[in-house]
Design an enzyme around this catalytic site. Structure first.
Site, short mmCIF file in Angstrom:
data_model
loop_
_atom_site.label_atom_id
_atom_site.label_comp_id
_atom_site.label_asym_id
_atom_site.label_seq_id
_atom_site.Cartn_x
_atom_site.Cartn_y
_atom_site.Cartn_z
N TYR A 92 4.49 -61.00 -4.32
CA TYR A 92 4.23 -59.67 -4.90
C TYR A 92 2.88 -59.68 -5.62
CZ TYR A 92 4.44 -55.79 -8.20
OH TYR A 92 4.14 -54.67 -8.94
N SER A 140 -0.83 -54.87 -11.07
CA SER A 140 0.29 -55.37 -11.88
C SER A 140 -0.15 -56.51 -12.78
CB SER A 140 1.39 -55.86 -10.93
OG SER A 140 2.32 -56.66 -11.63
N1 LIG Z 1 7.35 -50.46 -13.28
C1 LIG Z 1 6.60 -51.50 -13.65
O1 LIG Z 1 6.84 -52.14 -14.67
C2 LIG Z 1 5.42 -51.91 -12.82
C3 LIG Z 1 4.68 -53.02 -13.25
C4 LIG Z 1 3.57 -53.40 -12.51
C5 LIG Z 1 3.19 -52.69 -11.40
N2 LIG Z 1 3.94 -51.63 -10.98
C6 LIG Z 1 3.49 -50.90 -9.79
O2 LIG Z 1 3.46 -49.52 -10.08
C7 LIG Z 1 3.80 -48.75 -8.93
C8 LIG Z 1 4.96 -47.84 -9.23
O3 LIG Z 1 6.05 -48.64 -9.66
P1 LIG Z 1 7.47 -48.04 -10.04
O4 LIG Z 1 8.01 -48.85 -11.14
O5 LIG Z 1 7.38 -46.57 -10.18
O6 LIG Z 1 8.27 -48.43 -8.72
P2 LIG Z 1 9.27 -47.57 -7.80
O7 LIG Z 1 9.85 -48.54 -6.82
O8 LIG Z 1 10.21 -46.81 -8.66
O9 LIG Z 1 8.28 -46.56 -7.09
C9 LIG Z 1 7.62 -46.86 -5.88
C10 LIG Z 1 7.91 -45.73 -4.91
O10 LIG Z 1 7.17 -45.98 -3.73
C11 LIG Z 1 7.96 -45.64 -2.61
N3 LIG Z 1 7.49 -46.40 -1.47
C12 LIG Z 1 7.61 -47.73 -1.22
N4 LIG Z 1 7.05 -48.04 -0.04
C13 LIG Z 1 6.55 -46.87 0.46
C14 LIG Z 1 5.85 -46.55 1.65
N5 LIG Z 1 5.57 -47.48 2.57
N6 LIG Z 1 5.50 -45.27 1.85
C15 LIG Z 1 5.79 -44.31 0.94
N7 LIG Z 1 6.46 -44.56 -0.19
C16 LIG Z 1 6.83 -45.83 -0.44
C17 LIG Z 1 9.38 -46.02 -3.01
O11 LIG Z 1 10.35 -45.31 -2.28
C18 LIG Z 1 9.39 -45.66 -4.50
O12 LIG Z 1 9.90 -44.37 -4.70
C19 LIG Z 1 4.07 -49.77 -7.83
O13 LIG Z 1 2.87 -49.95 -7.11
C20 LIG Z 1 4.42 -51.03 -8.60
O14 LIG Z 1 4.16 -52.19 -7.84
C21 LIG Z 1 5.04 -51.23 -11.67
#
Ligand SMILES: NC(=O)c1ccc[n+]([C@@H]2O[C@H](COP(=O)([O-])OP(=O)(O)OC[C@H]3O[C@@H](n4cnc5c(N)ncnc54)[C@H](O)[C@@H]3O)[C@@H](O)[C@H]2O)c1
Length: 327
Positions: free
Chosen positions: A155, A130
């Site tokens: 985080y 991130s």
């Molecule tokens: N969206 C953004 O802007 C952003 C920015 C930086 C980093 N990220 C990272 O990108 C990745 C995806 O983000 P996103 O926006 O799609 O988030 P999101 O919350 O929509 O997707 C994450 C998914 O992981 C699942 N999950 C959580 N814990 C779990 C576990 N223990 N076992 C199995 N599944 C689990 C959740 O149910 C969810 O569906 C994450 O790692 C997030 O930290 C996202």
């Protein structure tokens, strides 16, 4: 040949899986469908993938080693991993830090162990980091080589720890891995805890929208299609294995454009044809004032080329939001 996509019911996971399936890949998607935000949205994303050829969904938790192992059992052709499952969100890490330790540290560890066990069968493990790892850095744009030793939220600390843990597995066990630092992704099927979704729903409801640091914030907002292009490009380019270097790489995936938050809100207002009521508030703990991605290395090594400005991305998000909610 099959790609394991963890967090497939998530915002980025669904889009990544869709793109892989569209190019003919088999995808084993796993997710624990937790209720951090509306589970129906997660189920609707999985339902969208369910009809696609080559897709299989397993309800599994990456922070439980047995659950992860059962999910991949009997999939001998598994050769790549895209690990996106995590507890996301900066603000919630102040309320429920344990969720971050479990999903982001133990979960990452279990996926790394799986990668190690796959040995030579594993071509590449790509995982989500991130932009928050840059913490309160003031040098802009943020470059992958910048110091990242001062996370200002748990985080961010877990995401940085993921990078370091994974580096060690690459070095010790030769696991070929790439971490991607995403910058504020937005777009159709976006997350209800993120600004585009919160602002849109509150403007429609006529409720005031909270704007932190009195609106003096800027973000490198990245349209989800650009993020997906970067993820897939990274997947296809595992780090080289040789005597001198560790097969681990890190890249920024941003739009390489700093947008003032108020312009972002203005575009949502225009797309909705409605005015926002702004509730100005001080900056929140854990929040950074500005993010801006240096994407030079991503361009050079991955052919990454972000194409979508917020002027075109925001109307697409708002159109999806209205359709999804039947407005
Ligand atoms: N969206 C953004 O802007 C952003 C920015 C930086 C980093 N990220 C990272 O990108 C990745 C995806 O983000 P996103 O926006 O799609 O988030 P999101 O919350 O929509 O997707 C994450 C998914 O992981 C699942 N999950 C959580 N814990 C779990 C576990 N223990 N076992 C199995 N599944 C689990 C959740 O149910 C969810 O569906 C994450 O790692 C997030 O930290 C996202």
């Amino acid at each position: 040949m099959t790609v394991l996509v963890t967090g497939v019911a998530g915002f980025i996971g669904m889009h990544v899986a869709e793109t892989l399936l569209a190019r003919g890949e088999s995808v084993l998607g796993i997710d624990n469908l937790n209720d951090y935000y509306d589970v129906n949205l997660k189920k609707a994303r999985v339902a969208r993938l369910d009809g696609m050829r080559g897709f299989r969904f397993v309800h599994a938790d990456v922070s439980e080693a047995d659950s992860l192992d059962e999910a991949v059992e009997g999939v001998p052709e598994l050769d790549r991993i895209i690990h996106l499952a995590a507890q996301a969100g900066v603000r919630y890490s102040l309320k429920n830090p344990a969720a971050y330790v479990k999903a982001n540290l133990i979960g990452q560890f279990n996926v790394m162990e799986l990668a190690r066990r796959l040995g030579d069968r594993l071509q590449h493990m790509v995982y989500a980091s991130s932009s928050s790892v840059y913490g309160g850095n003031t040098k802009l744009p943020f470059a992958v080589g910048d110091p990242v030793d001062s996370p200002i939220s748990l985080y961010a600390a877990t995401k940085r720890a993921d990078e370091l843990m994974c580096y060690s597995y690459s070095d010790m066990f030769g696991v070929k891995a790439t971490g991607l630092r995403f910058f504020s992704a937005y777009g159709p099927w976006g997350r209800p805890d993120m600004s585009a979704y919160i602002f849109t729903s509150k403007i429609i409801a006529g409720e005031p929208i909270p704007v932190f640091n009195y609106g003096e914030m800027s973000r490198d907002f990245t349209y989800v299609d650009d993020i997906v292009q970067g993820v897939v490009a990274a997947l296809d380019r595992p780090p080289r294995v040789n005597e001198e270097s560790t097969p681990h790489a890190l890249f920024n995936l941003g739009n390489h454009k700093v947008e003032p938050l108020m312009r972002f809100i203005g575009l949502i207002e225009s797309a909705l044809g409605m005015r926002a009521v702004i509730d100005y508030q001080p900056i929140q703990p854990g929040d950074v004032k500005a993010t801006y991605a240096d994407v030079e290395a991503s361009r050079r090594c991955l052919g990454y080329e972000p194409r979508t400005s917020i002027d075109t991305g925001i109307p697409k998000f708002v159109a999806w939001y209205k359709e999804y909610h039947g407005i």
